[in-house]
Motif scaffolding. Sequence first.
Motif, PDB file in Angstrom:
ATOM      1  N   ALA A 315       0.830  -1.210   0.000  1.00 44.26           N
ATOM      2  CA  ALA A 315       0.000   0.000   0.000  1.00 44.26           C
ATOM      3  C   ALA A 315       0.863   1.258   0.000  1.00 44.26           C
ATOM      4  CB  ALA A 315      -0.943  -0.005   1.195  1.00 44.26           C
ATOM      5  N   ALA A 316       1.940   1.265   0.791  1.00 43.86           N
ATOM      6  CA  ALA A 316       2.809   2.435   0.861  1.00 43.86           C
ATOM      7  C   ALA A 316       3.482   2.694  -0.480  1.00 43.86           C
ATOM      8  CB  ALA A 316       3.860   2.249   1.951  1.00 43.86           C
ATOM      9  N   LEU A 317       3.958   1.640  -1.113  1.00 47.50           N
ATOM     10  CA  LEU A 317       4.626   1.798  -2.404  1.00 47.50           C
ATOM     11  C   LEU A 317       3.631   2.245  -3.471  1.00 47.50           C
ATOM     12  CD1 LEU A 317       7.582   1.451  -3.171  1.00 47.50           C
ATOM     13  CD2 LEU A 317       7.027  -0.840  -4.010  1.00 47.50           C
ATOM     14  N   THR A 318       2.442   1.669  -3.439  1.00 49.09           N
ATOM     15  CA  THR A 318       1.414   2.028  -4.419  1.00 49.09           C
ATOM     16  C   THR A 318       0.966   3.477  -4.237  1.00 49.09           C
ATOM     17  OG1 THR A 318       0.646  -0.270  -4.491  1.00 49.09           O
ATOM     18  CG2 THR A 318      -0.861   1.411  -5.328  1.00 49.09           C
ATOM     19  N   ALA A 319       0.822   3.904  -2.981  1.00 43.60           N
ATOM     20  CA  ALA A 319       0.345   5.262  -2.709  1.00 43.60           C
ATOM     21  C   ALA A 319       1.281   6.326  -3.253  1.00 43.60           C
ATOM     22  CB  ALA A 319       0.146   5.449  -1.203  1.00 43.60           C
ATOM     23  N   GLY A 320       2.571   6.021  -3.343  1.00 46.42           N
ATOM     24  CA  GLY A 320       3.527   7.011  -3.818  1.00 46.42           C
ATOM     25  C   GLY A 320       3.841   6.918  -5.294  1.00 46.42           C
ATOM     26  N   ALA A 321       3.238   5.956  -5.987  1.00 44.43           N
ATOM     27  CA  ALA A 321       3.558   5.729  -7.393  1.00 44.43           C
ATOM     28  C   ALA A 321       2.888   6.757  -8.299  1.00 44.43           C
ATOM     29  CB  ALA A 321       3.131   4.322  -7.802  1.00 44.43           C
TER      30      ALA A 321
END
Length: 412
Positions: A315-321
């Motif tokens: 979720a953290a990686l996706t949120a910043g993509a």
Amino acid sequence: MSAEPSSSKRPRCLDLSRLVSRVGRGPLTGVDRVERAYLDRLLSEDAPLYALIRQPLSFALLDREGVALLAERLDGGGQWGRADLRGLLNRRLNALQRRVHADIRRLARASCPRPRLSAMLARHLPKGTRYLNVGHSNLTERVLTAFRAQGAEISVLIHDMIPLDYPQYQREGQPEKFEAAMRRVSRHATRLICNSKDTRNRTAHWFGQFGRMPEATVALLGVERPAPRPGDLPEGLPTDTPYFVTTGTIEPRKNHALLLDAWEKLAEMPGETPALFIIGSRGWNNEAVFARLNALRSSGAPVHELPGLSDGAVAALTAGAHAALFPSHAEGFGLPPAEALALGTPALANNLSVYREFLGELPVYLDGNDSYLWAKTIYEMATTNGAGPSDEVELATLPTWESHFNTVLSVT
């Protein structure tokens, strides 16, 4: 004669064989998460609840108290107990599996050797119990006929018909195994729960060939906004420059080859090539893609494989993509693009009818065979000011678990 209980009071038996089999095997897959959503919802219902679990050479039946204690252990809130003698004698189980199955035996209201399943159900399940199988781990002739012998209604959630629609993307033998299971469902199920109209239509096509299509209810799966946990991310990831993510097992159906083609084209375009994070483990029948990934790793290209991330890290990686990428050739439903949108991350997706059905015009749809179009779109997103994460999509525009269960529990 007593009246049949209302739908909200019906005794239900949820098959939890799949969730138990996943203990210790990393983050839950999409189907695992659906089974877990059913577990949580049925525990919240004020109705008799049971769970059936297939164990080595036996079955265990848990009542509501046992199910609640098992849920705590699956959450990590409860610790698995010691292995028992039966587990220690089973050399096929690892140390954790021995503890898990020993605990299930201790929590069980009853257990039996597999041939005695029908007798155990007759003795311990109330009349009128409804059997729910949403994980497909226990769709055997023995289980289905045992519940039929009790006069139970049998509901099976159909996630997709991909093994039959696209056998070229499957492990060897998987289409035949899946077809055999679906033929048993065709014979024995009282009702099908389909996660989309697209799945229902594909199921009707195949079950028509099998000879019987049970009554089917369409209930879109619920979409929840994932909770990012940046602290779970591996150190050193290049997240301070534009990057893109794709989520899913690296298998032919997910079409990672198109993304690798697109990144080759991006390397030829002006400026710095954005990073691609491939979130998922290597699967099957994909040696050419694996070889390309190995070569990219050796070359220092900005393409990174990230298997085994926690849900919070994903979720953290996706949120910043800048965007989440989904060029899949086929999907039964597709929670990852919906969850990316819920996090405020644009989603680029192949133009699949199931995505259109429940996501409407929220994603950007691209031809899943046109790597140049994908590269051009990704380049524009990476280099345009203001591209990247935006306001979170209102969850009201996405399907909910509440709506799903309101539909399903009114008929099962």
